[in-house]
Design an enzyme around this catalytic site. Structure first.
Site, PDB file in Angstrom:
ATOM      1  N   LYS A   1      -0.376   4.893   4.545  1.00 44.75           N
ATOM      2  CA  LYS A   1      -1.255   3.968   5.261  1.00 44.75           C
ATOM      3  C   LYS A   1      -0.725   3.728   6.670  1.00 44.75           C
ATOM      4  O   LYS A   1       0.428   3.368   6.863  1.00 44.75           O
ATOM      5  CB  LYS A   1      -1.352   2.639   4.500  1.00 44.75           C
ATOM      6  CG  LYS A   1      -2.348   1.675   5.132  1.00 44.75           C
ATOM      7  CD  LYS A   1      -2.681   0.522   4.218  1.00 44.75           C
ATOM      8  CE  LYS A   1      -3.649  -0.436   4.845  1.00 44.75           C
ATOM      9  NZ  LYS A   1      -4.937   0.217   5.233  1.00 44.75           N
TER      10      LYS A   1
ATOM     11  N   HIS B   1       0.850  -1.198   0.000  1.00 43.19           N
ATOM     12  CA  HIS B   1       0.000   0.000   0.000  1.00 43.19           C
ATOM     13  C   HIS B   1       0.877   1.236   0.000  1.00 43.19           C
ATOM     14  O   HIS B   1       2.070   1.174   0.297  1.00 43.19           O
ATOM     15  CB  HIS B   1      -0.918   0.028   1.233  1.00 43.19           C
ATOM     16  CG  HIS B   1      -2.102  -0.867   1.112  1.00 43.19           C
ATOM     17  ND1 HIS B   1      -2.065  -2.202   1.456  1.00 43.19           N
ATOM     18  CD2 HIS B   1      -3.352  -0.630   0.626  1.00 43.19           C
ATOM     19  CE1 HIS B   1      -3.247  -2.743   1.215  1.00 43.19           C
ATOM     20  NE2 HIS B   1      -4.048  -1.821   0.725  1.00 43.19           N
TER      21      HIS B   1
HETATM   22  N1  LIG Z   1     -12.925  -0.821   3.129  1.00 46.46           N
HETATM   23  C1  LIG Z   1     -12.320  -0.358   2.028  1.00 46.46           C
HETATM   24  O1  LIG Z   1     -12.672  -0.722   0.883  1.00 46.46           O
HETATM   25  C2  LIG Z   1     -11.226   0.639   2.188  1.00 46.46           C
HETATM   26  C3  LIG Z   1     -10.858   1.031   3.451  1.00 46.46           C
HETATM   27  N2  LIG Z   1      -9.928   2.007   3.629  1.00 46.46           N
HETATM   28  C4  LIG Z   1      -9.681   2.423   5.014  1.00 46.46           C
HETATM   29  O2  LIG Z   1     -10.343   3.680   5.190  1.00 46.46           O
HETATM   30  C5  LIG Z   1      -9.644   4.453   6.189  1.00 46.46           C
HETATM   31  C6  LIG Z   1      -9.319   5.817   5.610  1.00 46.46           C
HETATM   32  O3  LIG Z   1      -8.425   5.615   4.533  1.00 46.46           O
HETATM   33  P1  LIG Z   1      -7.869   6.922   3.760  1.00 46.46           P
HETATM   34  O4  LIG Z   1      -9.003   7.738   3.279  1.00 46.46           O
HETATM   35  O5  LIG Z   1      -6.840   6.451   2.801  1.00 46.46           O
HETATM   36  O6  LIG Z   1      -7.137   7.702   4.967  1.00 46.46           O
HETATM   37  P2  LIG Z   1      -6.927   9.273   5.127  1.00 46.46           P
HETATM   38  O7  LIG Z   1      -5.925   9.451   6.220  1.00 46.46           O
HETATM   39  O8  LIG Z   1      -6.692   9.889   3.803  1.00 46.46           O
HETATM   40  O9  LIG Z   1      -8.354   9.782   5.621  1.00 46.46           O
HETATM   41  C7  LIG Z   1      -8.786   9.575   6.956  1.00 46.46           C
HETATM   42  C8  LIG Z   1      -9.632  10.775   7.326  1.00 46.46           C
HETATM   43  O10 LIG Z   1     -10.078  10.619   8.663  1.00 46.46           O
HETATM   44  C9  LIG Z   1      -9.595  11.722   9.430  1.00 46.46           C
HETATM   45  N3  LIG Z   1      -9.208  11.309  10.771  1.00 46.46           N
HETATM   46  C10 LIG Z   1      -8.252  10.416  11.114  1.00 46.46           C
HETATM   47  N4  LIG Z   1      -8.184  10.317  12.451  1.00 46.46           N
HETATM   48  C11 LIG Z   1      -9.107  11.155  12.940  1.00 46.46           C
HETATM   49  C12 LIG Z   1      -9.519  11.519  14.263  1.00 46.46           C
HETATM   50  N5  LIG Z   1      -8.953  10.950  15.328  1.00 46.46           N
HETATM   51  N6  LIG Z   1     -10.484  12.448  14.401  1.00 46.46           N
HETATM   52  C13 LIG Z   1     -11.080  13.006  13.311  1.00 46.46           C
HETATM   53  N7  LIG Z   1     -10.738  12.727  12.042  1.00 46.46           N
HETATM   54  C14 LIG Z   1      -9.764  11.804  11.870  1.00 46.46           C
HETATM   55  C15 LIG Z   1      -8.376  12.224   8.707  1.00 46.46           C
HETATM   56  O11 LIG Z   1      -8.144  13.574   9.040  1.00 46.46           O
HETATM   57  P3  LIG Z   1      -6.620  14.077   8.917  1.00 46.46           P
HETATM   58  O12 LIG Z   1      -6.270  13.955   7.466  1.00 46.46           O
HETATM   59  O13 LIG Z   1      -6.688  15.501   9.404  1.00 46.46           O
HETATM   60  O14 LIG Z   1      -5.799  13.166   9.794  1.00 46.46           O
HETATM   61  C16 LIG Z   1      -8.810  12.051   7.257  1.00 46.46           C
HETATM   62  O15 LIG Z   1      -9.600  13.138   6.825  1.00 46.46           O
HETATM   63  C17 LIG Z   1      -8.438   3.604   6.595  1.00 46.46           C
HETATM   64  O16 LIG Z   1      -8.779   2.848   7.728  1.00 46.46           O
HETATM   65  C18 LIG Z   1      -8.249   2.665   5.402  1.00 46.46           C
HETATM   66  O17 LIG Z   1      -7.606   1.448   5.727  1.00 46.46           O
HETATM   67  C19 LIG Z   1      -9.300   2.629   2.579  1.00 46.46           C
HETATM   68  C20 LIG Z   1      -9.628   2.268   1.294  1.00 46.46           C
HETATM   69  C21 LIG Z   1     -10.609   1.229   1.000  1.00 46.46           C
HETATM   70  O1  LIG Z   2      -5.574   2.183   3.273  1.00 49.55           O
HETATM   71  C1  LIG Z   2      -5.888   1.889   2.067  1.00 49.55           C
HETATM   72  O2  LIG Z   2      -5.636   2.573   1.071  1.00 49.55           O
HETATM   73  C2  LIG Z   2      -6.647   0.620   1.884  1.00 49.55           C
HETATM   74  N1  LIG Z   2      -7.006  -0.028   2.969  1.00 49.55           N
HETATM   75  C3  LIG Z   2      -7.856  -1.156   2.999  1.00 49.55           C
HETATM   76  C4  LIG Z   2      -7.176  -2.287   3.765  1.00 49.55           C
HETATM   77  O3  LIG Z   2      -6.536  -1.958   4.817  1.00 49.55           O
HETATM   78  O4  LIG Z   2      -7.319  -3.429   3.332  1.00 49.55           O
HETATM   79  C5  LIG Z   2      -8.426  -1.543   1.656  1.00 49.55           C
HETATM   80  C6  LIG Z   2      -7.570  -1.222   0.462  1.00 49.55           C
HETATM   81  O5  LIG Z   2      -6.581  -2.214   0.297  1.00 49.55           O
HETATM   82  C7  LIG Z   2      -6.987   0.159   0.511  1.00 49.55           C
END
Ligand SMILES: NC(=O)C1=CN([C@@H]2O[C@H](COP(=O)(O)OP(=O)(O)OC[C@H]3O[C@@H](n4cnc5c(N)ncnc54)[C@H](OP(=O)(O)O)[C@@H]3O)[C@@H](O)[C@H]2O)C=CC1
Ligand SMILES: O=C(O)C1=N[C@H](C(=O)O)C[C@H](O)C1
Length: 214
Positions: A131, A127
């Protein structure tokens, strides 16, 4: 549908909002690190934020009596139990991966696994450098679907959206299956599919596998 987005400024939040806008859904609640904005009562909350926010996600879901689609990874078993508890009163979809391809990869892996019980197996994932959790939720989901202890290796490189590979090896041959996400929109499109699935669900705890089999 009026929806709320927790983690809306994030990489996934941006991708989800873009696709939800295209389907004319209305964003009426936003929560991120430095902002909380309530415009109206959301019928659905979508959470792609951070495991540290899980209690806040549950609190908001209960406050608004909304449905919930959660993609945030690295949840603990106690968090899953809390989600199952509140799903007695609302509909929840939880998945660590909302891409159709990973669901198909898991089906293929389960079919191969049945015929290779004494083979060596390894799962690897790559990734992007941003991440925060390791191994990926998807790698854990794949391992759990095969119901056996399998080593997972992780790499954090550049801007990789998500690569998952499974190797099955005897002493004479190797089978390799692999999934690559070429855009975050692949996950967001799975979320959109889940929005349509959850619309007429009253309550219950669902996964993206249920949505796919819908
Ligand atoms: N299920 C699926 O298909 C997928 C799941 N994911 C998961 O989704 C999640 C987010 O991924 P991604 O968008 O890449 O991550 P990002 O860090 O880009 O986005 C996370 C968001 O949540 C906010 N955030 C984090 N911690 C806090 C907190 N304590 N209080 C308030 N806001 C908070 C961040 O704010 P800030 O930027 O200011 O820290 C940011 O805006 C991860 O857990 C990832 O593994 C990702 C892709 C696909
Ligand atoms: O953090 C990401 O970007 C992603 N997280 C998810 C995971 O932890 O499996 C899903 C995807 O692979 C992207």
């Amino acid at each position: 549908m009026k929806y709320g987005l927790i983690g809306y400024k994030g990489k996934m939040g941006n991708s989800i909002k873009k696709l939800m806008d295209e389907e004319n859904h209305q964003l009426v609640y936003k929560l991120d690190k430095n902002i909380e904005e309530e415009i109206d009562i959301p019928q659905l909350i979508i959470d792609f934020s951070n495991k540290s926010l899980i209690d806040k996600v549950i609190e908001k879901t209960q406050k608004y009596k909304s449905k919930l689609i959660i993609g945030t990874t690295a949840l603990e078993q106690k968090d899953i139990e809390k989600l199952k508890q509140i799903s007695q009163n609302t509909a929840i979809i939880q998945s660590y991966n909302y891409s159709i391809g990973i669901q198909l990869l898991i089906k293929a892996a389960q079919m191969i696994n049945k015929q290779t019980l004494n083979w060596d197996k390894e799962i690897s994932e790559i990734h992007h450098r941003f991440k925060v959790d390791k191994p990926s939720g998807t790698a854990i989901m794949i391992k759990n679907s095969l119901d056996q202890e399998i080593n997972i290796t992780s790499k954090r490189l550049g801007n990789v959206f998500g690569e998952h590979e499974i190797n099955f090896s005897s002493l004479e041959e190797i089978i390799t299956i692999k999934h690559q996400a070429l855009t975050r929109d692949v996950f967001a499109r799975g979320v959109l599919k889940s929005v349509n699935y959850i619309k007429d669900k009253k309550n219950g705890y669902y996964t993206f596998k249920d949505v796919m089999e819908g």
